[in-house]
Design a protein around this motif. Structure first.
Motif, PDB file in Angstrom:
ATOM      1  N   LYS A 442      85.140  -4.590  32.162  1.00  0.00           N
ATOM      2  CA  LYS A 442      85.150  -3.138  31.787  1.00  0.00           C
ATOM      3  C   LYS A 442      86.366  -2.680  31.114  1.00  0.00           C
ATOM      4  CE  LYS A 442      81.724  -1.718  35.127  1.00  0.00           C
ATOM      5  NZ  LYS A 442      80.670  -1.240  34.227  1.00  0.00           N
ATOM      6  N   SER A 443      86.732  -3.159  29.904  1.00  0.00           N
ATOM      7  CA  SER A 443      87.989  -2.898  29.340  1.00  0.00           C
ATOM      8  C   SER A 443      88.288  -1.565  28.966  1.00  0.00           C
ATOM      9  CB  SER A 443      88.096  -3.811  28.147  1.00  0.00           C
ATOM     10  OG  SER A 443      88.155  -5.182  28.352  1.00  0.00           O
ATOM     11  N   ARG A 444      87.240  -0.696  28.640  1.00  0.00           N
ATOM     12  CA  ARG A 444      87.638   0.626  28.191  1.00  0.00           C
ATOM     13  C   ARG A 444      87.944   1.281  29.496  1.00  0.00           C
ATOM     14  NH1 ARG A 444      83.104   3.499  24.741  1.00  0.00           N
ATOM     15  NH2 ARG A 444      83.770   1.846  23.278  1.00  0.00           N
ATOM     16  N   GLU A 445      87.226   1.283  30.633  1.00  0.00           N
ATOM     17  CA  GLU A 445      87.747   2.056  31.988  1.00  0.00           C
ATOM     18  C   GLU A 445      89.091   1.441  32.132  1.00  0.00           C
ATOM     19  OE1 GLU A 445      84.895   0.499  31.265  1.00  0.00           O
ATOM     20  OE2 GLU A 445      83.308   1.611  32.042  1.00  0.00           O
ATOM     21  N   ALA A 446      89.195   0.018  32.258  1.00  0.00           N
ATOM     22  CA  ALA A 446      90.580  -0.460  32.528  1.00  0.00           C
ATOM     23  C   ALA A 446      91.706   0.171  31.644  1.00  0.00           C
ATOM     24  CB  ALA A 446      90.747  -2.220  32.512  1.00  0.00           C
ATOM     25  N   GLU A 447      91.529   0.317  30.388  1.00  0.00           N
ATOM     26  CA  GLU A 447      92.636   0.862  29.777  1.00  0.00           C
ATOM     27  C   GLU A 447      93.070   2.410  29.963  1.00  0.00           C
ATOM     28  OE1 GLU A 447      94.286  -0.115  26.779  1.00  0.00           O
ATOM     29  OE2 GLU A 447      93.874  -1.983  27.882  1.00  0.00           O
ATOM     30  N   ARG A 448      91.943   3.180  30.583  1.00  0.00           N
ATOM     31  CA  ARG A 448      92.120   4.515  30.979  1.00  0.00           C
ATOM     32  C   ARG A 448      92.962   4.605  32.269  1.00  0.00           C
ATOM     33  NH1 ARG A 448      87.174   5.782  31.718  1.00  0.00           N
ATOM     34  NH2 ARG A 448      87.283   6.117  34.011  1.00  0.00           N
ATOM     35  N   TYR A 449      92.913   3.777  33.256  1.00  0.00           N
ATOM     36  CA  TYR A 449      93.541   3.620  34.515  1.00  0.00           C
ATOM     37  C   TYR A 449      94.909   3.071  34.121  1.00  0.00           C
ATOM     38  CZ  TYR A 449      89.469   4.879  37.149  1.00  0.00           C
ATOM     39  OH  TYR A 449      88.352   5.444  37.568  1.00  0.00           O
ATOM     40  N   PHE A 450      95.092   2.099  33.163  1.00  0.00           N
ATOM     41  CA  PHE A 450      96.381   1.712  32.873  1.00  0.00           C
ATOM     42  C   PHE A 450      97.182   2.609  32.113  1.00  0.00           C
ATOM     43  CE2 PHE A 450      94.781  -3.071  32.827  1.00  0.00           C
ATOM     44  CZ  PHE A 450      95.193  -3.030  34.097  1.00  0.00           C
ATOM     45  N   ASP A 451      96.581   3.471  31.399  1.00  0.00           N
ATOM     46  CA  ASP A 451      97.326   4.639  30.633  1.00  0.00           C
ATOM     47  C   ASP A 451      97.762   5.465  31.680  1.00  0.00           C
ATOM     48  OD1 ASP A 451      97.114   3.569  28.007  1.00  0.00           O
ATOM     49  OD2 ASP A 451      95.157   4.728  27.737  1.00  0.00           O
ATOM     50  N   ASN A 452      96.925   5.648  32.660  1.00  0.00           N
ATOM     51  CA  ASN A 452      97.359   6.854  33.739  1.00  0.00           C
ATOM     52  C   ASN A 452      98.501   6.401  34.573  1.00  0.00           C
ATOM     53  OD1 ASN A 452      95.268   8.532  32.993  1.00  0.00           O
ATOM     54  ND2 ASN A 452      93.878   7.734  34.688  1.00  0.00           N
ATOM     55  N   THR A 482     101.774  -4.147  30.898  1.00  0.00           N
ATOM     56  CA  THR A 482     102.045  -4.523  29.663  1.00  0.00           C
ATOM     57  C   THR A 482     101.619  -5.911  29.298  1.00  0.00           C
ATOM     58  OG1 THR A 482     103.728  -2.834  29.220  1.00  0.00           O
ATOM     59  CG2 THR A 482     103.772  -4.708  27.486  1.00  0.00           C
ATOM     60  N   SER A 483     102.057  -6.813  30.334  1.00  0.00           N
ATOM     61  CA  SER A 483     101.542  -8.217  30.121  1.00  0.00           C
ATOM     62  C   SER A 483     100.083  -8.549  30.280  1.00  0.00           C
ATOM     63  CB  SER A 483     102.300  -9.229  31.103  1.00  0.00           C
ATOM     64  OG  SER A 483     103.754  -9.228  30.960  1.00  0.00           O
ATOM     65  N   ILE A 484      99.556  -7.837  31.264  1.00  0.00           N
ATOM     66  CA  ILE A 484      98.105  -7.868  31.171  1.00  0.00           C
ATOM     67  C   ILE A 484      97.127  -7.329  30.062  1.00  0.00           C
ATOM     68  CG2 ILE A 484      95.904  -6.785  32.416  1.00  0.00           C
ATOM     69  CD1 ILE A 484      97.699  -6.598  34.757  1.00  0.00           C
ATOM     70  N   ARG A 485      97.759  -6.281  29.564  1.00  0.00           N
ATOM     71  CA  ARG A 485      97.294  -5.573  28.075  1.00  0.00           C
ATOM     72  C   ARG A 485      97.292  -6.802  27.027  1.00  0.00           C
ATOM     73  NH1 ARG A 485      98.716   0.444  27.872  1.00  0.00           N
ATOM     74  NH2 ARG A 485      96.560   1.332  28.542  1.00  0.00           N
ATOM     75  N   ILE A 486      98.641  -7.290  26.735  1.00  0.00           N
ATOM     76  CA  ILE A 486      98.589  -8.357  25.946  1.00  0.00           C
ATOM     77  C   ILE A 486      97.740  -9.574  25.983  1.00  0.00           C
ATOM     78  CG2 ILE A 486     100.247  -9.763  24.701  1.00  0.00           C
ATOM     79  CD1 ILE A 486     102.535  -7.976  25.538  1.00  0.00           C
ATOM     80  N   CYS A 487      97.722  -9.917  27.294  1.00  0.00           N
ATOM     81  CA  CYS A 487      96.728 -11.157  27.384  1.00  0.00           C
ATOM     82  C   CYS A 487      95.190 -10.750  27.187  1.00  0.00           C
ATOM     83  CB  CYS A 487      97.066 -11.873  28.761  1.00  0.00           C
ATOM     84  SG  CYS A 487      95.813 -13.238  29.022  1.00  0.00           S
ATOM     85  N   ASP A 488      94.889  -9.626  27.715  1.00  0.00           N
ATOM     86  CA  ASP A 488      93.553  -9.269  27.443  1.00  0.00           C
ATOM     87  C   ASP A 488      93.074  -9.009  25.888  1.00  0.00           C
ATOM     88  OD1 ASP A 488      90.961  -8.494  28.715  1.00  0.00           O
ATOM     89  OD2 ASP A 488      91.437  -6.392  27.874  1.00  0.00           O
ATOM     90  N   SER A 489      94.027  -8.503  25.067  1.00  0.00           N
ATOM     91  CA  SER A 489      93.917  -8.118  23.901  1.00  0.00           C
ATOM     92  C   SER A 489      93.913  -9.475  23.013  1.00  0.00           C
ATOM     93  CB  SER A 489      94.863  -7.645  23.306  1.00  0.00           C
ATOM     94  OG  SER A 489      94.906  -7.223  21.800  1.00  0.00           O
ATOM     95  N   LEU A 490      94.573 -10.492  23.283  1.00  0.00           N
ATOM     96  CA  LEU A 490      94.656 -11.797  22.715  1.00  0.00           C
ATOM     97  C   LEU A 490      93.334 -12.404  23.055  1.00  0.00           C
ATOM     98  CD1 LEU A 490      98.210 -13.200  23.272  1.00  0.00           C
ATOM     99  CD2 LEU A 490      97.187 -12.486  21.076  1.00  0.00           C
ATOM    100  N   ASN A 491      92.663 -12.419  24.273  1.00  0.00           N
ATOM    101  CA  ASN A 491      91.243 -13.050  24.638  1.00  0.00           C
ATOM    102  C   ASN A 491      90.397 -12.464  23.851  1.00  0.00           C
ATOM    103  OD1 ASN A 491      92.460 -14.647  26.365  1.00  0.00           O
ATOM    104  ND2 ASN A 491      92.189 -13.380  28.234  1.00  0.00           N
ATOM    105  N   HIS A 492      90.186 -11.004  23.756  1.00  0.00           N
ATOM    106  CA  HIS A 492      89.145 -10.427  23.160  1.00  0.00           C
ATOM    107  C   HIS A 492      89.349 -10.736  21.331  1.00  0.00           C
ATOM    108  CE1 HIS A 492      87.380  -7.800  25.930  1.00  0.00           C
ATOM    109  NE2 HIS A 492      88.261  -7.591  26.451  1.00  0.00           N
TER     110      HIS A 492
END
Length: 503
Positions: A442-452, A482-492
């Motif tokens: 659930k990347s979209r929900e994850a992004e929302r919580y990470f933004d918060n 930040t590292s989690i987001r970079i890795c997830d973005s590269l995977n997608h």
């Protein structure tokens, strides 16, 4: 416990223990330190606590004295296959790649479990590797070194006998396949797994590593989980430097999530996969940090379930069910109808105050159980704390972390949502929800919580310790997200690229 020794004496003793053993005893834990010295006094041939303390401060500590103190100062509480998500990452991606490279170079895979306690961690690693070698039709080709400062722990580990409690959260088939039932409710590790692990005494704060003398050189993976949290920050940095020397280029250091810190391990590169963080040693020939680092495959997120899909018992298949956040409404009383809005007398106020005090007491007891790894008791105490006061956000957050440790993702998410209902600004709750959403795709929900979480982190300085974090700083968590987001973005991105190529 009230301190009976002179404060100056306990302070000096605390400094000595930190220097010689790395263990950190701030003033609020001096009572624990005095209690440990009192218990060790007879073994040190001292008539009382103060005499023992003064004797220890007057001479250089011997190996025997350090071992006696270690038996009283170190905590022996762990269990098999602890932090399952991390082991899944290793089993699905890292270990197979390392096994392949070791075979190509005609050498053994070398593992070091540092701070192995009573053996549950190194035996879990041995079981995991045993399955991998058999799965790929390979002969065993690995060494596992397990070290600890506590000789009593090492004796118990070498004996290989465990009670039911050591298997909490462990799939039943592991116990049935790799252990033999003995008398008095004991389970014995099978011989072919026991012989895979070599146990040895080692003091992380004093002994030298890397060294051929203690077999701590040219290691591929070092496990040091839930150990460094008891060390001073200076000791952790020194130990991190030692681990760096011990590892081969591109080798891995595995610590627990609460022990991750960019200040403690600046020599390593942090990789994150589905909320799991692992440190990798930078290749000594790669001075610009652009070398051939280990690459997590594009399908990584699909692999990291609570249990490996290739060996998953049918009773655990329900963990793959997708969860709907929209259906997870907080299950607590709305503030508008909470007991706080209905107090009509002095007695009501007094009763409510007593409930809060009882809830706080139960919460702190739950934390002590959780710190010792006694998750079932911790869970029970947490639930009682919430029953006493349904508006205690700390109790909900602790309960969420316990559920997460037990692999109960749905329950963890419900508790985290209740936490944020009561305390919307708790950074770690937003981060935890983001990580759980990410593991479920659930990347979209994850992004929302990470933004918060990042928005709230802007209100802290980088060195501020976050509430309920066990010492994690705002800077460390920002770096981690930040590292989690970079890795997830590269995977997608790689998944989309492959899909486009296939079409």
């Amino acid at each position: 416990m009230q301190i009976t020794l002179p404060h100056v004496l306990v302070s000096q003793l605390s400094d000595l223990i930190a220097m010689k053993m790395g263990l950190y005893y701030p003033q609020k834990r001096w009572g624990d330190l005095e209690r440990a010295i009192a218990a060790a006094a007879p073994e040190l041939d001292m008539p009382d606590t103060e005499t023992a303390a003064r004797h220890l401060l007057s001479t250089s500590l011997t190996r025997r004295q350090i071992e006696i103190l270690a038996c009283r100062l170190t905590i022996g509480e762990t269990y098999f296959f602890r932090e399952q998500k991390c082991l899944d990452v290793l089993e699905q991606s890292i270990f197979p790649e390392l096994i392949r490279k070791c075979k190509e170079n005609n050498r053994q895979l070398r593992i070091w479990s540092a701070g192995c306690c009573t053996g549950e961690e190194p035996y879990s690693i041995a079981i995991l590797l045993d399955r991998l070698f058999k799965k790929h039709g390979e002969e065993w080709n690995a060494t596992i070194l397990a070290t600890d400062i506590n000789p009593v722990f090492l004796d118990r580990a070498a004996e290989g006998l465990y009670r039911e409690w050591a298997f909490r959260g462990t799939p039943g088939w592991i116990k049935e396949r790799y252990f033999k039932r003995r008398k008095n409710g004991l389970f014995e590790i099978v011989p072919h797994i026991r012989k895979r692990v070599t146990f040895s005494n080692l003091n992380l704060a004093e002994d030298v590593y890397a060294s051929q003398a203690n077999d701590t050189c040219a290691v591929d993976v070092i496990f040091c989980r839930n150990v460094l949290m008891y060390f001073s920050s200076q000791a952790v940095k020194r130990i991190g430097q030692g681990f760096h020397r011990s590892l081969v280029d591109n080798g891995w250091l595995i610590v627990s999530p609460v022990e991750m810190s960019s200040d403690s391990f600046p020599q390593f590169r942090l990789h994150t996969v589905s909320g799991t963080g692992l440190y990798q040693k930078i290749d000594s020939h790669d001075v610009h940090g652009k070398g051939d680092y280990f690459s997590f495959g594009p399908s990584s997120d699909a692999l990291y379930k609570v249990t490996s899909a290739s060996a998953q018992p049918s009773s655990l298949q329900g963990w793959e069910t997708r969860l709907s956040l929209e259906s997870m409404e907080p299950q607590i009383l709305p503030v508008a109808s909470s007991p706080f809005t209905q107090l009509t007398s002095v007695q009501d106020v007094a009763n409510q105050s007593a409930n809060q005090e009882q809830s706080n007491t139960l919460y702190h007891e739950a934390r002590r159980y959780a710190d010792r790894g006694d998750l079932i008791r911790a869970l029970k105490q947490c639930e009682e704390a919430i029953a006493a006061n349904k508006l205690n956000p700390a109790a909900y957050y602790l309960l969420a972390t316990i559920h997460q440790e037990l692999g109960q993702a749905k329950e963890a998410m419900r508790c985290l949502m209740n936490t944020l209902y009561l305390e919307p600004d708790l950074v770690l709750a937003h981060f935890a929800l983001g990580s759980l959403c990410l593991t479920q795709g659930k990347s979209r929900e994850a992004e929302r919580y990470f933004d918060n979480a990042l928005s709230l982190l802007n209100g802290y300085s980088s060195s501020d310790i976050l509430p309920d974090s066990g010492g994690l700083t705002a800077g460390d968590l920002t770096h981690f997200i930040t590292s989690i987001r970079i890795c997830d973005s590269l995977n997608h991105r790689e998944i989309k690229s492959r899909a486009s190529h296939d079409n």
